[in-house]
Enzyme design. Structure first.
Site: not given
Length: 1284
Positions: A531, A533, A638, A702, A816, A907, A936-937, A1127
């Site tokens: 993954d 993130t 942002e 920007k 994602g 995604r 999600n993983d 051995k």
């Protein structure tokens, strides 16, 4: 509320867009929507076929209004699609329908009496109903697919009892399934099955030559040890489930109060109050929130890995229900789609009973859904109506059942046990034939044995002989092997848990190996699926650097950059920028000319403009939390830019619907926001038109450098310097944006504003119209500079990925996140290098995806056939991946992906992650590892052979489902390259040695049967034979398996290429197995042969008596023991105190224990064969000659082969062992400076082709960011509803 504002909300929220009833809805009989001659405008406005949901795919969907099975239009009697009530499909228009935008108010009017569809509110006398019993479901039964729609009664919990509870279980076993599941898993190991069979035949009277409990007792111990281990591991899962199910949530009661309930007690139809930072306990629909217009922010990093906040919004019809008393007035029902696994779609309709008992319909879509596992952020409270619970939630539908994982080594051992079993049967059959020949043909010569001569007697004898010999040779398959493997694996897991190099002090988290049975697979990994993130990155964006007016500024400036190099200007720190902004120091005497003062003044103005732009041009909403300013943004970039401006003295403080306030170096200023031209992936920029405190209108923009560059005016003073800095930033893997502005004359603005307003009112193609309007004003810009944001990687990620690639491991990133973000991170973490060519698959349909993959595949094959090898990186988005995973295309996609050095899937949904892993698992004979940190993983982690969970920021769902939990990605390097390589080598050696030591002993028994007339007589005393595996030779394989190191951790880290030995399975091949078997046969033959020759005709003792059978048998037994211990000494790569205790120690222990046992046992009527043995045997010189000289002769061949192999045919690890032994320094040329220069040149070339820019804002055609931010007035935060 103004009309503009109502229009604003309706455009931001699809749930409010519907027509009044007199516009042809509901359809009358003449307008029946299933008639072929219907007019197009009469299509049901509630039925939005853009949101059709298919369980398997987020993207493809069948035609609207058709049966999904047959493709035929729905019949009149069919279940209505979501968005219709049964009334809408009737023959006439129901009377009194109301489709106004009226809010729902509590009413004192007479309540609705109820109808066939609406339950009504009057008390009804009904017979007592029995509670619905749960239907028994067998574990192998497939879950019945639900069709039609789910109807949930509002504020009527008794009517919703049929739905499943919110209890969730991720465990492997429960009380009922433990025994069958555990026994199935254990007896799928052929060794256990074989020993069970042997234990059964040992119980037959007159068949077993050994004691009847010598097999069943050790087997019971083995099974008990495994059961305890499984119980211990599954109890941890039960514990984490219990913890999750016991979390508390506030549920609305009929008394209009909130009661704290455990998550597991939440039911479908319950209204739950969620507060900021709460995790969402079930799938819910937003009814209302503390924010304007029912807005709320959620973080879905547990679901799709994205950390940027998503905006959800209540339907305008319910947004005003902001207190418990208002919510309890909701009457009617919710008609919803059935539970499915699609995270991004939802369809439902609220059938409400409005004022005066009049029904009202409210359509609901994905914007109203809060999914289990997501987290409420920056929103004081939300009311949610529970729609799916427990295992029916979309998160749990994306989960896969915890599989029973078996390692490749285990499977190979199973095959080898089958081979040994066949060998055992052959030996038993051979011995039985020998026995039959003796009894059938030489019966006369052996008349004293009273053999049976009847045919049935002989047949019975034949079968009994086979069973006797099977018992006699059964330990060819070592019973101690399985338990030794379990103990060794458990200890390996403990070493992983105790490793301080994998302990993360910051969060006090050690590594935790949850499934010890998979440790050796860590040494054979060929593919790592990661993954992004939270696994590669820290989920933190940081404003690191910027370039303003051609000067580079950074938080911390490297000394080499401060002075400048290659003719470039030196870099400055943020502190110097602050000093420049605050003006010259009045106490410092600085000589200055008028020109330098002017230049300094001009630079100061540009810096002020730059920072003002950062503080003004965005869609961030400020919030005071615990006395500290917090910025909530749908793009993490942002928020980082606004926080960066605050750090430099330009603090954004307040947002009102039409203006924002910033504090510039302590002075409060107001900027009027005239227009916002939003960011999207086509525009790659965002602009804001503002009126400043001085009354001037400015355009602040920007965006990505490529789009800003072509919109600049001529004669830009700072372009060249800015782009040099951009290339420096990009080389360091930072996310860049260009910053530009221009002044707009009042007249020009008025003309443009008219065009913009017209575009905003366009119904079809509104987005394109707004983009075209923005194009008109975004020109002749002045470049102020650029920003660089670090999507902070976890420590050591680039080095770890580079090392793994050197070790022959292919790394695939499944995320994602958006494509640009993923590529950017891929480059900064050295997954994608500057020299790689990118293959980007970003198609809209299956045909285009198929064409693209086929063309690229043939082009790459042609290129490689000419001998030209080029490193490739494959980038594919979720939509294209859906088509690529379809059966007919999956093989081609996989072939293309395998040709690439790196693969990035963007995604992607959690289920797609698992499908990619399963595709590789099914078609490649490779061991796969998946690593992730969020819910999600989980399905990807469970689909891979080995699952690694990162116990990180995103909660512990992944760590709980994983086989190993670590706290940082960089620990993967030591986990695989050191612990993995050691575990694989140790277990290989342990298994082969265990087979060897048993074959040596039990083959002497076979050779002996030629001398004992195939009578089934054993050469050794029965309990001594049993103690061979359990006591005398138990330590050497254990110590080899736990402490042996074929090379040190330092060497494995320095030469990651040694890991390839494990990938190729060099130490545990079929060849090595048969060579060990051959060696064992050779040793057994030498040992038996020499002992027979030396004892030929039986040894005469000093008193003139024969030494006897047990004298010879015990001598041979001890010679065998010393040979196998010798051995073990030869194959040990490292000698520790434990090795000394295990190898020489085992022999010394046997030489002490056996005489004591041989004296004590006969004295108490046990092992009478040893009666009077000790004084005769332990005082005989021949005994010592045999047990010392014969093993030496046996092992001379092994020693000679070891010398020859290391000297003339060394393997890579033999050379590494010499480097380690003699501490030879590494003379490989470093070439660091040269590599750095090459990297920079390639980075510059790459940047010209494809520069990653910083922006990962959610794009949603249904929501308008500009409109949403205008709904906020943070100066009135205190006036928000409390929700109580």
């Amino acid at each position: 509320m103004t009309d503009d504002f109502l229009r604003l909300v309706s455009q931001a929220n699809p749930a409010s867009q519907y027509q009044p009833a007199n516009n042809g809805y509901p359809p009358s009989q003449s307008n029946n929507q299933f008639n072929n001659d219907r007019s197009p405008q009469l299509i049901d406005p509630f039925f939005d076929d853009d949101d059709d949901n298919l369980p398997d795919s987020t993207f493809g969907h069948p035609d609207p209004m058709k049966s999904q099975e047959s493709g035929l239009p729905l019949a009149k009697s069919a279940a209505a699609p979501a968005g219709h009530s049964k009334v809408t499909l009737g023959d006439g228009v129901p009377q009194g329908w109301n489709f106004d935008d009226d809010d729902i108010h509590p009413t004192s009017a007479e309540p609705f009496a109820g109808s066939g569809h609406f339950p009504g509110t009057q008390p009804q006398k009904s017979p007592p109903t029995k509670s619905k019993s749960r239907k028994w479901k067998w574990p192998w039964e497939k879950e019945k697919e639900l069709t039609g729609e789910r109807v949930v009664a509002l504020n009527n919990s008794a009517a919703n009892d049929e739905f499943c509870s919110n209890f969730v279980s991720t465990s492997k076993y429960n009380l009922g399934t433990f025994l069958p599941k555990f026994l199935f898993e254990q007896f799928s190991k052929y060794a256990n099955l074989f020993f069970l069979f042997t234990a059964f035949i040992q119980q037959i009277p007159g068949v077993s030559p050994t004691n009847r409990y010598t097999t069943i007792a050790p087997l019971a111990v083995v099974l008990l040890a495994s059961a305890l281990k499984e119980v211990q591991e599954d109890l941890k899962r039960h514990q984490s489930d219990a913890e999750l199910n016991a979390r508390k949530a506030k549920v609305l009661t009929t008394q209009q109060t909130f009661e704290e309930k455990k998550w597991k007690d939440i039911r479908v139809g319950d209204v739950v109050r969620l507060e900021s930072d709460d995790f969402i306990p079930a799938d819910m629909l937003v009814i209302s929130s503390s924010e304007p217009e029912g807005l709320c922010y959620i973080e879905t990093s547990n679901l799709d890995g994205e950390t940027n906040l998503k905006i959800k919004q209540a339907s305008p019809q319910t947004a005003s229900l902001t207190s418990p008393s208002l919510v309890t007035t909701l009457h009617g029902s919710l008609r919803s789609e059935q539970p499915n696994n699609s995270l991004y779609t939802y369809e439902g309709t609220l059938d409400l009973v409005g004022q005066g008992g009049i029904p009202k319909q409210v359509p609901l879509g994905p914007d109203q859904v809060l999914l289990r596992g997501a987290q409420l952020r920056n929103t004081p409270w939300v009311y949610g109506l529970t729609v799916f619970t427990g295992h029916e939630t979309k998160l749990m539908r994306n989960a896969t059942a915890a599989p029973i994982k078996r390692t490749a080594v285990e499977r190979q051992v199973n095959v080898q046990i089958v081979f040994l079993f066949i060998l055992l049967l052959a030996l038993s059959l051979g011995s039985t034939i020998g026995s039959s020949v003796r009894s059938w043909f030489f019966a006369d010569a052996q008349w004293y044995l009273s053999e049976t001569t009847s045919l049935s007697g002989r047949a019975k004898g034949f079968i009994e002989d086979i069973l006797t010999f099977i018992i006699l040779y059964n330990n060819l398959i070592p019973i101690s092997l399985i338990v030794t493997m379990e103990v060794v694996k458990f200890q390996q897991a403990q070493f992983i848990n105790w490793d301080l190099d994998m302990y993360y002090a910051k969060t006090d988290t050690p590594a935790l190996c949850r499934t010890s049975s998979l440790v050796e697979e860590l040494g054979q990994i060929e593919y790592v699926f990661s993954d992004k993130t939270g696994t590669l990155t820290c989920n933190e964006m940081e404003f690191k650097m910027c370039s303003i007016a051609g000067t580079a500024y950074a938080d911390v400036v490297d000394e080499s950059k401060r002075d400048g190099e290659d003719g470039k200007d030196g870099w400055k720190s943020f502190a110097e920028m602050r000093a420049l902004l605050e003006g010259p120091d009045p106490f410092r005497d600085v000589p200055s000319t008028s020109s330098s003062a002017m230049a300094s003044e001009q630079e100061r103005d540009i810096v002020r403009e730059f920072l003002t732009l950062l503080a003004v041009c965005h869609t961030v909403i400020p919030e005071i939390k615990n006395g500290k300013m917090v910025y909530q943004a749908s793009s993490p970039d942002e928020a980082a830019l606004v926080a960066g401006a605050e750090l430099l003295g330009f603090k954004f403080t307040t947002r009102k619907p039409k203006s924002i306030f910033i504090e510039v170096l302590g002075e409060r200023q107001e900027f009027e926001i005239l227009n916002v031209c939003e960011f999207n992936s086509t525009r790659k920029r965002m602009s804001t038109v503002v009126r400043g405190p001085d009354g001037k209108i400015k355009l602040y923009t920007k965006g990505a450098d490529t789009v800003i560059l072509e919109r600049l005016s001529k004669n830009q003073p700072f372009t060249d310097k800015t782009f040099v800095h951009l290339e420096d930033y990009a080389t360091e893997g930072l996310r860049t944006l260009c910053i530009a502005y221009r002044d707009i004359p009042e007249q020009e603005y008025r003309q443009w504003s008219t065009i913009y307003d017209q575009a905003a009112q366009t119904i079809n193609g509104r987005g394109e119209a707004l983009d075209s309007a923005a194009e008109l004003i975004e020109k002749d810009l002045f470049l102020l500079g650029a920003t660089a944001i670090e999507d902070k990687l976890q420590d050591g990620v680039p080095d770890t990925i580079h090392t793994l690639q050197m070790a022959g491991i292919k790394v695939w990133v499944l995320t994602g996140d958006r494509q640009e973000t993923a590529i950017n991170i891929g480059m900064s973490c050295r997954l994608i290098s500057e020299s790689m060519n990118l293959v980007i698959i970003n198609e809209e349909n299956a045909q285009d995806t198929s064409d693209f993959i086929t063309k690229r595949l043939s082009a790459i094959k042609n290129q490689r056939s000419t001998g030209e090898l080029e490193d490739l990186a494959l980038i594919i988005d979720g939509k294209s991946l859906t088509f690529a995973l379809e059966k007919e295309l999956s093989k081609s996609f996989l072939e293309l992906a395998i040709m690439c050095k790196a693969v990035v899937c963007c995604r992607v949904s959690p289920l797609q992650k698992a499908l990619v892993v399963k595709l590789v698992k099914k078609n490649q004979r490779s061991i796969l590892l998946a690593i992730g940190d969020g819910a999600n993983d989980v399905s990807m982690i469970q689909a891979a052979h080995v699952g690694i969970g990162i116990s990180g920021v995103e909660g512990l769902q992944a760590a709980r489902s994983a086989d190993v939990a670590i706290s940082q990605f960089r620990f993967l390097k030591k986990l695989l390259l050191v612990h993995g390589a050691w575990s694989y080598r140790r277990l290989s050696k342990l298994i082969l040695y265990s087979f060897y030591k048993n074959i040596v002993l039990y083959m002497t028994q076979f050779w002996y049967s030629f001398f004992n007339n195939f009578s089934g007589q054993i050469a050794y005393e029965s309990w001594t034979l049993s103690l061979y595996n359990v006591l005398f030779t138990v330590l050497p394989p254990l110590v080899i398996g736990v402490f042996d190191q074929f090379v040190s951790a330092r060497i494995l880290d320095r030469y990651p290429q040694l890991y390839i030995l494990g990938q190729k399975n060099e130490f545990f091949t079929k060849t090595s197995f048969w060579l060990w078997v051959a060696n064992a046969l050779y040793h057994s033959l030498i040992l038996y042969g020499f002992s027979v020759i030396l004892f030929w005709g039986d040894l005469k003792l000093a008193n003139g008596l024969d030494s006897g059978h047990w004298f010879w048998g015990t001598t041979l037994y001890l010679a065998v023991l010393l040979t196998v211990l010798g051995k073990a000494a030869l194959i040990s790569d490292i000698w520790t105190k434990y090795t000394v205790a295990a190898i020489p120690g085992s022999f010394i222990f046997t030489m002490v224990f056996l005489p004591i046992y041989a004296i004590v046992a006969p004295a108490i009527g046990f092992s009478t064969e040893y009666s009077g043995m000790v004084p005769r045997l332990w005082s005989n010189a021949v005994f010592y000659i045999v047990i010392l000289m014969v093993p030496l002769f046996c092992l001379a061949r092994d020693f000679a082969w070891k010398y020859y192999r290391r000297t003339y045919m060394p393997s890579s690890y033999h050379i590494a062992q010499e480097l380690q032994k003699y501490n030879i320094p590494d003379y490989r040329p470093r070439q660091e400076q040269f590599q750095k220069a090459i990297k920079k040149v390639r980075a510059t070339q790459r940047m010209r082709k494809n520069r990653g820019f910083a922006f990962s804002q959610t794009e949603n055609a249904r929501q308008d960011q500009a409109k949403i931010i205008r709904a906020y007035d943070t100066s009135k935060a205190h006036s928000r509803p409390s929700g109580y």
